[in-house]
Write a protein that holds these residues in place. Structure first.
Motif: not given
Length: 569
Positions: A328-345
């Motif tokens: 869960x922790x690593x998943x949230x870290x990954x989503x934080x990294x992808x948020x700006x580029x993949x999900x428009x923040x």
């Protein structure tokens, strides 16, 4: 083109299965013509024998001879026919919900030689003893494996036939203790359900006037089209690669404000994309949630299949008690990294919801800050304790696996010092969670909203021993306990338990008719709690009440809710 490794694994599995089945079948063929001749009902100075031949005659043609008459004559004819069928029919043919693998001698051998299998055999061996009054665990295992390899199949009668001592002893005093434990558990659960139902109805009666039955069914009335994506995460620090499925509104830009994130954690031996989980994920996404469903690779269906195929030695990797929350922790870290580029923040990642079923419920609670009480767990897992005390808590077969990490101080520290906590978790919904291992103090540090849900007939995580204990241990003011009548650990188990315990009425048919209603209600509750606690949306408050569940849940799956300890707990 097929890669070498999967091909090699496939060949290895086939060779192992062929060798094992050949060996067991060969043993059956070469064994001397000796089998159990009688069953001895041992009750101290009062004992009685039953020739196995009497059971064989009854199984063959229904004849009740003078030896069997004292046991069966009081049963109605219909019950006698049921017993005859149960006695002689191979287990996989008794019920469609019983997996065919249970009749596979190689798979059975793998399961019965696990730590959990050994523990279960040891407990049953206190009830079914050898002729010399020794624990019958190993004899039971031998009988099961030989019966599974026998052409007549894994039936109860065939297991008795292959029991490797002339006399099979049933310790009636121990059996009576277990029966008393089961009866006490059923009575306690019944009293709990009654107390919760009474409290829930009283609270509902005092609620503000509102037509709760007219509230929209949220999972079926989402306003957004849903898109599905997939990720493959590689946590190099743990040497762990695992897939994640994402469900989200197709047009993120059309949603005002941050997108609330919900993580769904699957249970032991299942998969992230189970149809029921996917339906829930789509319902959440259609209501404006971003849903992430990770695969826990050390305790999923593939791992369990690997055990049956000889690739692993246990039902799950004990490190899963640590790896699951870290997933869960690593998943949230990954989503934080992808948020700006993949999900428009748009992703709201500082206040995330997590829902888990069974082992996934443990995962959710551990990620939210729950810590394991090792002293409490050691007491619960004492195999030398009276068999009656915990004989009915199957969850211990999972939770006692934690003790296998005792030789790894760093692992025990992680489980007990709160270091598995992820502060980004802001709301927990735990469905039939494995939660007894937290003890009386391990959940007191969780100060975010927690929803627990349990089923009246759950035999895997008994509500009185798991969810109620967890609810009482919670100190967060935002706590909820939902209890469902006639619900077990899964849909398949619910049908099986209802069929066994209510064979004379139509409750199974009623359950099947209203199963979809309950699933829709569950989706509405998850969505409403998520909207309320992750987005501070007050319009969903009516869904979070006893009045709502009392108004919309239906027989035979009535749902009740309490927020504080009910009288009679």
């Amino acid at each position: 083109m097929m890669s070498f490794q999967p091909f090699a694994l496939q060949i290895t599995r086939q060779i192992l299965q062929t060798i094992a089945i050949s060996l067991v079948s060969g043993i059956v063929a070469t064994l001397p013509a000796r089998s159990t001749e009688e069953i001895y009902f041992d009750y101290g100075p009062f004992g009685r024998s039953l020739p196995v031949s009497s059971l064989e005659t009854f199984a063959q043609n229904g004849t009740v001879d003078e030896n069997l008459a004292p046991y069966l004559n009081r049963l109605p004819a219909e019950r006698q026919q049921d017993f005859q069928r149960f006695l002689s029919t191979p287990l996989p043919a008794l019920d469609p919900d019983i997996p065919e693998e249970i009749g596979n001698p190689f798979a059975l051998s793998q399961w019965l030689y696990t730590t959990s299998g050994e523990a279960l055999l040891s407990l049953f061996g206190q009830l079914v003893e050898t002729e010399a009054r020794q624990n019958g665990g190993q004899a039971i295992r031998a009988a099961i494996l030989l019966a599974a390899a026998d052409p007549n199949g894994l039936s109860l009668l065939n297991i008795i036939r292959h029991y490797p001592t002339r006399k099979l002893r049933l310790d009636l005093r121990q059996i009576q203790a277990v029966a008393q434990s089961v009866n006490t558990s059923l009575e306690t659960t019944g009293e709990l359900i009654s107390a919760v139902a009474q409290e829930s109805r009283a609270t509902a009666a005092a609620a503000p006037a509102l037509d709760y039955s007219a509230l929209p069914t949220l999972g079926e009335n989402g306003q957004f089209a849903v898109e599905q994506r997939s990720l493959l995460l590689n946590d190099s620090q743990r040497n762990r690669t695992y897939p994640v499925d994402l469900y989200l509104p197709a047009d993120i830009g059309a949603i005002q404000g941050p997108l609330p994130v919900m993580i769904l954690s699957h249970g032991l031996g299942t998969i992230r994309n189970h149809p029921e989980a996917v339906n829930l994920a789509r319902g959440l996404a259609s209501n404006g949630f971003f849903v992430a469903m990770p695969e826990h690779i050390g305790s999923n269906q593939t791992y369990l299949e690997g055990l049956a195929q000889g690739l692993y030695q246990e039902f799950f990797d004990p490190m899963e008690f640590i790896d699951r929350p870290l997933d869960i922790h690593f998943l949230l870290d990954t989503l934080e990294q992808l948020n700006a580029t993949e999900f428009q923040g748009h992703l709201q990642l500082d206040n995330v919801g997590i829902m888990g079923h069974s082992f996934g419920g443990y995962t959710a609670l551990a990620a939210a800050g729950g810590t394991i009480d090792m002293n409490y767990l050691e007491q619960q897992c004492d195999l030398d304790a009276d068999i009656g005390s915990n004989a009915i808590n199957i969850a211990l077969l999972l939770t006692c696996g934690t003790l296998e990490l005792a030789a790894v101080p760093s692992a025990i520290q992680q489980l007990t010092d709160g270091s598995l906590t992820d502060d980004r978790i802001g709301f927990v919904f735990a469905l039939a969670p494995v939660s007894g291992l937290f003890g009386e103090t391990g959940l007191s540090t969780i100060q975010i909203p927690v929803v627990l849900m349990g089923g009246e007939t759950d035999i895997a995580t008994p509500v009185a021993l798991e969810q109620v204990v967890a609810f009482e241990a919670l100190t967060t003011p935002e706590r909820y306990l939902y209890l469902a009548e006639n619900i077990s650990h899964s849909t398949a188990l619910t049908r099986l338990v209802l069929d066994i315990t209510n064979s004379s009425n139509n409750i199974v048919e009623l359950f099947e008719e209203n199963e979809a209603v309950f699933s829709s209600l569950l989706a509405s509750l998850v969505i409403a709690h998520g909207k309320f606690y992750l987005r501070d949306d007050e319009s969903y408050r009516p869904y979070l009440t006893s009045a709502y569940v009392e108004a919309v849940s239906v027989e035979p799956i009535k749902l009740h809710l309490i927020r504080t300890s009910a009288e009679g707990f």
